[in-house]
Enzyme design. Structure first.
Site, short mmCIF file in Angstrom:
data_model
loop_
_atom_site.label_atom_id
_atom_site.label_comp_id
_atom_site.label_asym_id
_atom_site.label_seq_id
_atom_site.Cartn_x
_atom_site.Cartn_y
_atom_site.Cartn_z
N GLY D 147 62.93 79.93 47.48
CA GLY D 147 62.65 80.75 46.30
C GLY D 147 62.33 79.90 45.08
N CYS D 148 61.89 80.56 44.01
CA CYS D 148 61.43 79.84 42.83
C CYS D 148 62.60 79.21 42.07
CB CYS D 148 60.61 80.75 41.93
SG CYS D 148 61.43 82.28 41.44
N PHE D 149 63.58 80.02 41.66
CA PHE D 149 64.74 79.47 40.96
C PHE D 149 65.46 78.46 41.84
CE2 PHE D 149 64.95 83.54 38.35
CZ PHE D 149 64.75 82.93 37.14
N THR D 150 65.53 78.77 43.12
CA THR D 150 66.29 77.90 44.02
C THR D 150 65.62 76.55 44.18
OG1 THR D 150 65.17 78.98 45.85
CG2 THR D 150 67.36 79.78 45.29
#
Lengths: 344, 344, 344, 344
Positions: D147-150
């Site tokens: 994922g993006c934040f991850t």
């Protein structure tokens, strides 16, 4: 005065509440929304929390609302205000419509541009652009508050039209607005990532504010006016800048142009003349009812270029409505509107 | 080809480096800056880290730089390129100037608008607007890359001027630009809080791109053209939209207008004709060398309104420079420029 | 009351003028600027045109200014206010400093973080965070108005510190501010195109608001507190959001947390408790003196996360100064500050 | 390689098309959308005009699409990819899912946070964070793209977790994202005027990227990790900055921290280590697959603060998918991804 706001959940309605909060002579008695009936306005607009924890009502019983109110402000999509106007025709309550229903002297123009039949053609009403139609507003039953783009455009051009300094059929208004002018409803083209770092025009040669500007310039100049109006969307929240072009009549000297502005607006509180060669910025009027105006003369092309800025939600909507309300009530015109723009 | 970039620390210079990075036939050999000589370009522009960890040199020894290079790109303020042009006049190196020094056929026009004497009046040079002056560019020693506002404006109006469909002296160009067009130097009016949520015009009736547009329209139409050009600053980084107005000549039908655009641009890779009635957005060309164009005809006023958008740093500066470089080298015109705009 | 504003040309000074314009009991008698002495404030800030067409004076004759004034507001960089404070020590005029000079009870902390000697260590002064130090403010000669980040952070954490619900040495404040917090001077990193569509942190582990927050939490909790504070720059004009993390002490139930906020702030006009699980937005307080607060409890990690928002120029600077002024004068606390935030 | 994009009309899908356009070894054979079947992608995304004038198909006949493709990229909401994965289980086609369906080794964690049953629990798949799981990706049938934040968070913390330099249960990730991360569908909270000049947090203590970060840190450190993750919405289009806090274990010196970053990432092309004390900016990676990382050590609190930035649509979605595709195909890892970020 007791006032009600019909259609309080749009941006103009919310802005009315903001302004009326500090008005010493207005008390908000009803606020309405058909889609949010029963909800608290501060749940929809948390910035109002603690200041307006009022319930939204339906306007179904418009007659009761009308009876309770000295003034009704209408912030509904076009087509609705004329129904309200008819329903309240025989009551003493007065009406300030922020939409288009009562802006046109010739309702066939309204019908041609708005594509709906006008059902209240015999209404006695005035055009609510305070600086130009103040005397008519004093006693009016129904005030058709001027539109946002039109306010900026007409105020920019009025001195020149009135003094016959320009060829009115050379007028081109190239206008730019912040996105709050498009309303609060989420639409894909106005989704944040679509507009951010983006700029575009819309409704070229067909925006409904065109005939409204034409009506005023025709009225002021005495000459039938057909013009171009082009709106653009600026990636910001608030503010309109209108860049207005017109050819000067032969022999018109710059000083005549200066004098025309001074003559018409020299004593107006809400119009700040920055003068010839200056540059108004939308941020300098943000949150306020001011209209800042400057003009330039291009001797190479013999055109005058007038720049005017307003806050579309204030002088272009709610602020002008309160200004009209003040005039209609006989209050000092700046009552509740006398504060400093929010900068930066 | 070995290329050097003089004045690499401005936004246009940095954008050139961005584009040249993926150009298969260009190798950057020198980059210069007088104020940052000896520094690493990636310390000034950390986005270049790992990609261009090159030292900035002084351009004092311009002859050595010229000897090392097949092409020199110049991203300096006006007045400097003509000195470089003279110094390199006898070398085989070719020059693409992103500034104004070599844009005017009549250097007295340059002198009148830029307020400096032109010191290289006998330079053989061409106007670097690729789609219109391609043949001249092929063999040119010096290319005066077209300006940002002018590229958007001229491309919008060229088909109409060339086909004699408009009265060229009714042209008004109302243009809007992102702030990167104002350069990288910090100035109080372009300080973030001053411009954010703000919109304003500047340099009304005196912007230096005016005579550049006039020169091209005069050349294309064969009629001496004087016009209005008004720039505005949009609170965004990149992108120009030009809204261009002109009166159609009597009897010009919409289909003729359509045909003029199709005829001039139908085969152009970098010009995307959106057609009559459409709306280009600056974001749709962001980061790319495309110019999207649409047009509207207002039958009420008999005016045509052309809307064009470019990325001011690409088609309005560095991208067009590389396009001109490709033409001048005999490469395929889209070499190094064939990628998708960055949306959203 | 007669008031003067020293350093009126910064954003906080201009905001003071905006707020004082509508204050019924304050009259601005002097405004100063050393770099713009003799200029009209409305030439520097055209939004003030027609409202404050006052001349900026030098503060060289500070004693005369002090004699004319009941209150002096100081909007100068740190280091200057203590000189003013000394010069006016024996006059009846009272001082509200928007800078850091009078914020620290222990001036050695000030000296360690601000890297200048404190020259007015014997000043009797109070920390100007109205909701927490109201009683001290009433009679104070010198009020060290709380900083912007610190106001948001301390108000978020105070109820938990005061009720001993958190381990104060686990506190982390991750704060985000609009760019107006960086002042009006143009600097390259805050140039519009550099910040637009950009986000970054700055001064990690060394921002000067750190010891100011620590001082207050230590005072409120009775426990020496060392914490992390990290500021970030948001590409917007106004507004601060502080995200504050702390570990709950063993056995602290959510209801205890709720009760702590209610107890400390339940009757505060300018603090709006949105409750557990809610989300404050900076725009909901824009232009106003409100601080909106919500909190979340993560049972997985046993941490509480408090979110608070203020307008950095109002509750974080000028508004709080006027609130302190009202307290010091014995006026109703919301005098001149009772209006609706500007949304959208 | 023939590739297809399922769910091509979201921002991540469109970004995939942008990147694949310049990939020398990928040919897009099918693009799908259930809501826009039959439409041309360039009508929905005019920036693609002339570059991708492809028709959108339905994915109803997923088996045919699978048969035509060497790789299928999935840009659909969670819950859909596992259906595709099952349908294509027996075909040679390989799958890169940009959603969450294949990110969790323990599907019960997925079910607990996503509130849907996992229907493809026996899928053989790998976690698609290229720098950390490269070897697993080479041969994978199904890649669950991080994922993006991850991605921003895990890359920031991995060196510290892997070298056991931090107490993993003190980790707090305070993350900020541009609005494109919220998808292309218009929703009232993401309407332009609502977010502009506004900042807020959302999904505190319950965002679904929390367990994904925990899974990776647990895996890297060998210690079960529970942490806080707080997302915020920045008024900009693209970019994520993660501010990551953790307590250093006793005796960990700054040089050890530096060495951990250097050891893990010293040879990584897409990770640019700015070093201790530096400040990454989202704009420096905009449009690119880079992740810029810097770290700070606060000796007063013994915490390390790591700052990392990515473009959420590139390294946080489409770019990382192509990076994984390159690894899975045995191509050089930066194929099609080697270009300069777009600044300013």
């Amino acid at each position: 005065m007791k006032v009600s706001v019909l259609g309080a959940t749009g941006y103009a309605g919310a802005e009315l509440l903001r302004i009326l909060y500090n008005h010493p002579d207005a008390e908000v008695v009803h606020i309405t929304s058909e889609s949010h009936t029963g909800e608290n306005i501060s749940d929809l607009y948390p910035h109002l929390r603690g200041l307006y924890d009022m319930k939204l009502e339906s306007m179904k019983d418009i007659e009761a609302i009308g009876s309770d109110s000295d003034f009704v402000f209408i912030g509904l999509p076009h087509g609705h205000a004329m129904e309200v106007g008819k329903a309240l025709a025989d009551k003493p309550v007065r009406i300030i419509d922020l939409g288009a229903d009562y802006r046109f002297a010739d309702t066939s123009v309204y019908e041609a541009w708005y594509h709906v039949p006008h059902t209240h053609t015999d209404a006695v009403r005035v055009y609510g652009l305070a600086e130009l139609y103040r005397e008519d507003i004093r006693e009016a039953k129904i005030i058709g508050n001027a539109g946002c783009f039109t306010t900026a455009s007409i105020l920019a051009l009025a001195p020149l039209a009135k003094q016959h300094l320009i060829d009115v059929n050379t007028i081109i208004v190239d206008a730019k607005s912040g996105v709050s002018g498009a309303g609060r409803s989420a639409k894909q083209p106005n989704h944040f990532p679509e507009l951010y770092d983006n700029f575009r025009a819309y409704n070229v040669a067909k925006h409904r504010h065109t005939p409204e500007i034409e009506q005023a310039i025709t009225d002021l100049s005495g000459e039938t006016t057909v013009l171009n109006f082009t709106p653009h969307l600026v990636p910001m929240s608030r503010g309109i800048l209108a860049t207005c072009y017109a050819s000067l009549k032969d022999g018109v000297q710059p000083e005549l142009v200066d004098a025309a502005f001074e003559k018409l607006y020299g004593k107006e509180y809400f119009i700040r003349l920055l003068g010839r060669g200056a540059y108004p910025s939308t941020k300098n009027v943000r949150g306020s009812n001011f209209c800042d105006i400057a003009w330039h003369i291009d001797e190479r092309t013999n055109r005058v270029i007038v720049l005017s800025v307003i806050d579309n939600l204030v002088k272009g909507a709610a602020g002008q409505a309160v200004q009209n309300f003040n005039i209609a009530c006989g209050f000092e015109e700046k009552t509740g509107l006398d504060y400093v723009p929010m900068y930066p």
